[in-house]
Each structure stands twice: as C-alpha cells, then as structure tokens.
Scaffold this active site. Sequence first.
Site, PDB file in Angstrom:
ATOM      1  N   ARG A  12       0.797  -1.223   0.000  1.00  0.00           N
ATOM      2  CA  ARG A  12       0.000   0.000   0.000  1.00  0.00           C
ATOM      3  C   ARG A  12       0.832   1.277   0.000  1.00  0.00           C
ATOM      4  O   ARG A  12       0.430   2.298   0.544  1.00  0.00           O
ATOM      5  CB  ARG A  12      -0.974   0.000   1.179  1.00  0.00           C
ATOM      6  CG  ARG A  12      -1.965  -1.126   1.172  1.00  0.00           C
ATOM      7  CD  ARG A  12      -2.927  -0.932   0.030  1.00  0.00           C
ATOM      8  NE  ARG A  12      -3.962  -1.956   0.054  1.00  0.00           N
ATOM      9  CZ  ARG A  12      -4.306  -2.658  -1.010  1.00  0.00           C
ATOM     10  NH1 ARG A  12      -3.716  -2.445  -2.158  1.00  0.00           N
ATOM     11  NH2 ARG A  12      -5.252  -3.542  -0.944  1.00  0.00           N
ATOM     12  N   THR A  35      -0.240 -10.915 -12.488  1.00  0.00           N
ATOM     13  CA  THR A  35       0.307 -12.207 -12.061  1.00  0.00           C
ATOM     14  C   THR A  35      -0.516 -12.843 -10.948  1.00  0.00           C
ATOM     15  O   THR A  35      -0.292 -13.997 -10.599  1.00  0.00           O
ATOM     16  CB  THR A  35       1.757 -12.048 -11.562  1.00  0.00           C
ATOM     17  OG1 THR A  35       1.767 -11.167 -10.446  1.00  0.00           O
ATOM     18  CG2 THR A  35       2.655 -11.518 -12.669  1.00  0.00           C
ATOM     19  N   HIS A  50      -8.069  -3.158  -8.385  1.00  0.00           N
ATOM     20  CA  HIS A  50      -7.046  -2.796  -9.375  1.00  0.00           C
ATOM     21  C   HIS A  50      -7.688  -2.632 -10.756  1.00  0.00           C
ATOM     22  O   HIS A  50      -7.387  -1.686 -11.477  1.00  0.00           O
ATOM     23  CB  HIS A  50      -5.945  -3.860  -9.425  1.00  0.00           C
ATOM     24  CG  HIS A  50      -4.848  -3.655  -8.440  1.00  0.00           C
ATOM     25  ND1 HIS A  50      -3.601  -3.254  -8.813  1.00  0.00           N
ATOM     26  CD2 HIS A  50      -4.819  -3.780  -7.096  1.00  0.00           C
ATOM     27  CE1 HIS A  50      -2.836  -3.150  -7.743  1.00  0.00           C
ATOM     28  NE2 HIS A  50      -3.558  -3.462  -6.683  1.00  0.00           N
TER      29      HIS A  50
END
Length: 174
Positions: A12, A35, A50
């Site tokens: 973070r 990944t 994300h």
Amino acid sequence: MEKSILITGAARSGKSALAERLALRPLGRAVYVATAEAWDDEMRDRIAAHQARRGAEWDNRHAPRDLVDMLIETDGDAPRLVDCLTLWLTNLMLGDADWRSEGERLAAALMHQKAPVIFVTNEVGAGIVPENRLAREFRDAAGWLNQTVAQACDTVILCVAGYPVRVKPNDFDF
C-alpha cells in the site's frame, strides 16, 4: 521513457498507481500483465479494485507463471506493466517451479525487449525474521529476485507513502 523500470516498496505504498501512470505516459495505452491468482474472496476484491482503476486504454493479460513468454508475446510498441513480481514468485514457489531459473530467465529477457517494461514488486525483508520456514524462504527468494531484476533494469524506484524515490541510477560509486 526508460526501457525497464522496477518499482518497489511496502504494501500500500502507491507502487501500482505510480506504475500505471508511468506506463500510460508515452502512448496513452499500455499492456497490463497481472500475475495474481484469485485464491479467495479477499484476493478477488483486491483484483477487482485494481481493475476498476483501469479503463479501455489497457490491454489486460494474465500470466501467473509464464511471465517471460507473456513479455515476448506482448513486445511491440506499447509499454507493459507487470504487477507484481512477488505474486509471480509466490505462484512459482507454490507450484514447485525452479523460481531462481525463472528469475534469471526474466532478467536475461529484458535485454531483448523492444517496448518498455515496468515491474511492481514488494519489499518483504525490512521487518522481523519470519517464524516459519516457508515465510523465511519466501523472504529470501523475494530479496534475490528483486536484486536480480533490479540489476537488469535501467531504473529502480522506491515508493514511500505514495512518493517515488529514485534508487537507480544513482551518483554513488561503491
């Protein structure tokens, strides 16, 4: 834009957001190489967060283990963002792959890439020594992988509280 960049830092710390901005800067589009594996609900939520940050300017790819092949496949004009090396390492270790050989293969492949590559990775060895063997092996492997890829990259950036600090190149002569 530099040909290869490694962005490292704590969890973070703003690594991914910085990497996304850098990847889009040259052309306004980029390839996102994820990944992560979604092993549980919490990880699915992280992946969704994300993905929500990214729009149509991203060509999203998934390479939980075959990262070098994905970089070869996507090499063209658009920058590639690999997020992240520590999750890739986790997948290799849990799959009993030769992670050291794969790391060396990745570093060697960078010399042959035409389009820029930005890697995101985590600094995992800055805390206490883990209490169990697997965690210690992972910490050591991540340190080795980060050093190997950093040596092959043109630029290394440490992200601290959302702020980038350039580590490589540097003015030191040791």
